[in-house]
Design an enzyme around this catalytic site. Structure first.
Site: not given
Ligand code: FPP
Length: 238
Positions: A17, A65
């Protein structure tokens, strides 16, 4: 006396996250946070292998998501394809098996194809397993297990009276993967966000204040060191 000091966790699960906040803090578009997050994935996979962690499960995309803007979803799907193509060689070198769990049928066709291809190509490896949770939801997984069990009961192949915890566990997405010992969440949020609800019953929780794009080998080592200091009681007395 039974010493319950744990050794290296066999299974580490991570709620990655903070990508969006990491980007915002730098005045960058959210996708840049995801891109740097993919570099953290690479680093943590490598570090897990070095630490002797057998299973690493990463929450890469939740069932919730899908409500995000289309451009962000497409960007994440592109990133996944790029990750799979760009890291297949390293998975082979490290003899890591790739697996995926979730409503995989929801994913874009190229993502599904790459996942199937790399999963098949690495299926024989036994020195480590990397699981991507994609279009994953813990409640969806449990409901899905209930549906499968109900079908077996309706077909007469399962006695409803025999249904117990083992029956439910056997009908989850990856029944042969052991429960996580350690659940890590980055970015300081104190939530489990519908992640592996059944399997984390006895997992040790570790919340890191570090945003996922900054979470690297040292941070994983710290989490594992903290885990080793815990006493796991599984309902027993200290
Ligand atoms: C949460 O951060 C992250 C995600 C919803 C996606 C996770 C994806 C990756 C780490 C990148 C690609 C993955 C792979 C397997 C190559 P958020 O967007 O919810 O962050 P925030 O809470 O700060 O908005």
């Amino acid at each position: 006396m039974n010493d319950k000091a744990p050794g290296t966790p066999r299974h580490v699960a991570i709620i990655m996250d903070g990508n969006g906040r990491w980007a915002r803090e730098r005045g960058l578009p959210r996708i840049k946070g995801h891109e740097e997050g993919a570099n953290s994935v690479r680093a943590v996979v490598r570090a897990s292998k070095e630490l002797g962690i057998s299973y690493l499960t990463l929450y890469a995309f939740s069932v919730e998501n899908w409500v995000r803007p289309k451009a962000e979803i497409e960007g994440l799907m592109d990133l996944l394809v790029r990750y799979l193509r760009g890291n297949e060689k390293e998975l082979h070198e490290q003899k890591i098996r790739l697996r995926a769990m979730g409503r995989l049928e929801d994913l874009r066709e190229d993502v599904r194809n790459e996942l199937a291809r790399v999963s098949d190509a690495t299926a024989a490896y036994e020195s480590g397993t990397l699981v991507f949770a994609l279009s994953y939801g813990g409640r969806t997984e449990i409901a899905n297990a209930a549906k499968r069990i109900a079908r077996q009961a309706a077909a007469g192949t399962l006695d409803p009276e025999s249904v117990d915890e083992k029956t439910v566990a056997a009908n989850l997405y990856l029944p042969d993967v052991p429960d996580p010992d350690l659940l890590i969440r980055t970015s300081g949020e104190m939530r489990v966000s519908n992640f592996m609800l059944w399997q984390i019953s006895y997992a040790e929780l570790y919340v890191s204040p570090v945003m996922w794009p900054d979470f690297r080998e040292e941070n994983l080592k710290q989490a594992v060191a903290e885990y080793k200091r815990r006493r796991r009681r599984f309902g027993d007395i200290a």
